[in-house]
Design a protein around this motif. Structure first.
Motif, mmCIF file in Angstrom:
data_model
loop_
_atom_site.group_PDB
_atom_site.id
_atom_site.type_symbol
_atom_site.label_atom_id
_atom_site.label_comp_id
_atom_site.label_asym_id
_atom_site.label_seq_id
_atom_site.Cartn_x
_atom_site.Cartn_y
_atom_site.Cartn_z
ATOM 1 N N CYS A 1 0.822 -1.210 0.000
ATOM 2 C CA CYS A 1 0.000 0.000 0.000
ATOM 3 C C CYS A 1 0.857 1.261 0.000
ATOM 4 N N ARG A 2 1.961 1.224 0.729
ATOM 5 C CA ARG A 2 2.868 2.380 0.762
ATOM 6 C C ARG A 2 3.405 2.682 -0.626
ATOM 7 N N GLU B 1 0.303 3.869 -3.196
ATOM 8 C CA GLU B 1 -0.441 5.091 -2.854
ATOM 9 C C GLU B 1 -0.122 6.259 -3.792
ATOM 10 N N PRO B 2 1.164 6.496 -4.158
ATOM 11 C CA PRO B 2 1.462 7.612 -5.057
ATOM 12 C C PRO B 2 0.860 7.467 -6.459
ATOM 13 N N LYS C 1 -2.151 6.961 -7.036
ATOM 14 C CA LYS C 1 -3.454 7.633 -6.936
ATOM 15 C C LYS C 1 -4.532 6.933 -7.766
ATOM 16 N N THR D 1 -7.863 4.089 -7.464
ATOM 17 C CA THR D 1 -8.748 3.357 -6.574
ATOM 18 C C THR D 1 -8.633 1.874 -6.891
ATOM 19 N N ALA E 1 -3.916 1.216 5.950
ATOM 20 C CA ALA E 1 -2.991 1.377 4.834
ATOM 21 C C ALA E 1 -3.691 1.124 3.502
ATOM 22 N N ASP F 1 -5.982 4.143 2.812
ATOM 23 C CA ASP F 1 -5.191 5.334 2.491
ATOM 24 C C ASP F 1 -4.618 5.273 1.076
ATOM 25 N N SER F 2 -4.386 4.060 0.584
ATOM 26 C CA SER F 2 -3.791 3.911 -0.748
ATOM 27 C C SER F 2 -4.838 3.802 -1.851
ATOM 28 N N GLY F 3 -6.121 3.903 -1.497
ATOM 29 C CA GLY F 3 -7.164 3.925 -2.513
ATOM 30 C C GLY F 3 -8.106 2.743 -2.527
ATOM 31 N N CYS F 4 -7.934 1.768 -1.634
ATOM 32 C CA CYS F 4 -8.828 0.606 -1.606
ATOM 33 C C CYS F 4 -10.212 1.033 -1.117
#
Length: 338
Positions: free
Chosen positions: A200-201, A204-205, A207, A209, A228, A231-234
Motif C-alpha cells: 500500500c505504501r 499510494e502515489p 493515486k 482506486t 494502509a 489510504d492507498s485507494g482501496c
C-alpha cells in the motif's frame, strides 16, 4: 501456434491471467472469445500447426467444441491445452489435456508482466481501463495455506511476489494503457499483513482506486493493514465467510471463528465504502434454517451478502453457481438435498 480463451459467459471484464502469462512467455497471439464473443467461431479463420486452449472447469464443454470444430477444418493441426503455474482464477480451476503446453515456473517476480496487447480483445480492455469502467486485474500472490474443505486453493502453500514487483506492474500498466483502477485476485492477499502495508505504501502515489474482490481473510485483517489499504485507494473488500454457524465453520476447516470474522468486519467497516461477504449454502451440517440465519446475520451486521452453492462435476472438480440475495430475499429450500 495460437492460443484461445473460450467463452465462459461471465467475467468478461476480467482477463484470463494465466493465459496472459503463457502468451507473454511464448509470444503467442490470443483469440479471446470470452471478452470478445463475436464472431463466435473466428478461431476457424486461423490456420496454425497448434491451437492451444486455456481450459477452466466452466469452459470445458466449450473447449471440447472448439477442438472438434477446429480439427474438422484443419485435420493436420494439433489441439492442446495451455496452462501455467496459476492453476486457479476466481475459484475456477484450470484443466489440462495430455501433452499440453505449459509454463510451470514457480510464481514470483521472475514472471514477466502480462502483455494484454497479444489479446484480440485488447482494444476493449484498454478503452474500459482508460475510462475507469473496468478494473485492471492483478495477482500479487498465489495459493493459500489454509485448509478450507470446499476450496480448490487449500493447502497449496503461499507464493508471493514482492510489493516492489507488483508496484512496477501497476505503474507500467498505468503508463502504457492508462488504467485508472485495479483489483486484486489473490487467493489470500492479506496472509502477511506487513506485506500488505508495504504494498500500500508503494501504490499510494499512483493515486488509483482499487478493491479486493477476493482473498481477504477476516482473521488476518489488522487495523494497520486496513488503514494502509484505505489510504492507498482501496474502496471495498470481500471476505469468504461461508457460514455463521460455529459447527459448520469447524466442519469445513475454515480456521476462523465467528468472533474473529465479526472482529475483521468491524475493522473493515471503519475504512472501506463497501464490505462484501461470500457464503455457501448447503455445506456439510447445514440446513435451510442455518443458512437463513446466515442471511439474517448479514442484514443485521449490514454487509453485502453473496450466496452460492457448490457441487461436484463429472470431472471431479468443484463448480459454483453464484447467487445474490438482496433485501428481503431468502435462499431457496430447493438447494438442499432431500
Amino acid at each position: 501456434m495460437i492460443f484461445v480463451n473460450p467463452n465462459a459467459k461471465s467475467n468478461k471484464n476480467t482477463p484470463n491471467i494465466s493465459l496472459a502469462y503463457a502468451a507473454t512467455v511464448f509470444k503467442t497471439r490470443v483469440i479471446d472469445q470470452n471478452t470478445t464473443d463475436f464472431p463466435p467461431d473466428r478461431f476457424l479463420n486461423e490456420s496454425a500447426d497448434i491451437l492451444a486452449i486455456s481450459i477452466q472447469t466452466r469452459t470445458l464443454k466449450e473447449a471440447k467444441r472448439i477442438k472438434n470444430e477446429y480439427l474438422k477444418k484443419y485435420p493436420k493441426s494439433q489441439v492442446k491445452s495451455v496452462s501455467t503455474a496459476i492453476d486457479i482464477q476466481c475459484c475456477y480451476p484450470y484443466l489440462e489435456w495430455q501433452n499440453g503446453i505449459s509454463f510451470k515456473k514457480e510464481f514470483g517476480d521472475e514472471y514477466p508482466f502480462p502483455d494484454y496487447e497479444l489479446f484480440d480483445s485488447f482494444q476493449i480492455f484498454e478503452k474500459n481501463w482508460r475510462s475507469g469502467d473496468w478494473k485492471y486485474a492483478i495477482m500479487t500472490s498465489l495459493g493459500c495455506p489454509y485448509s478450507c474443505s470446499y476450496c480448490m486453493c487449500r493447502n497449496r502453500g503461499w507464493k508471493a511476489r514482492t510489493p516492489e514487483n507488483c508496484f512496477e506492474e501497476l505503474k507500467n500498466a498505468k503508463e502504457k494503457w492508462g488504467i485508472k483502477k485495479f483489483q486484486i485476485l489473490d487467493d489470500c492477499f492479506n496472509f502477511n499483513p506487513d506485506r500488505v502495508v508495504e504494498f500500500c505504501r508503494l501504490v499510494e502515489p499512483l493515486k488509483m482506486t482499487w478493491s479486493c474482490t477476493n482473498g481477504v481473510r477476516a482473521d488476518r485483517l489488522t487495523e494497520e493493514s486496513a488503514k494502509a489499504m484505505a489510504d492507498s485507494g482501496c474502496e471495498n473488500v470481500s471476505f469468504g465467510i461461508e457460514s455463521t454457524d460455529p459447527q459448520i465453520l469447524k466442519n469445513i476447516k475454515k480456521g476462523e471463528t465467528i468472533e474473529q470474522i465479526e472482529k475483521g468486519i468491524k475493522i473493515a467497516k471503519k475504512y472501506f465504502n463497501k464490505v462484501n461477504g461470500y457464503f455457501i449454502i448447503g455445506l456439510p451440517g447445514s440446513s435451510y434454517e442455518k443458512d437463513l440465519a446466515s442471511l439474517n446475520w448479514t442484514k443485521a451486521i449490514n454487509i453485502n451478502a453473496h450466496f452460492s452453492y457448490h457441487m461436484p462435476s463429472k470431472e471431479g472438480v468443484i463448480e459454483a453457481d453464484a447467487l445474490f440475495y438482496g433485501e428481503g430475499a431468502v435462499p431457496t429450500s430447493g438447494a438442499y438435498p432431500k
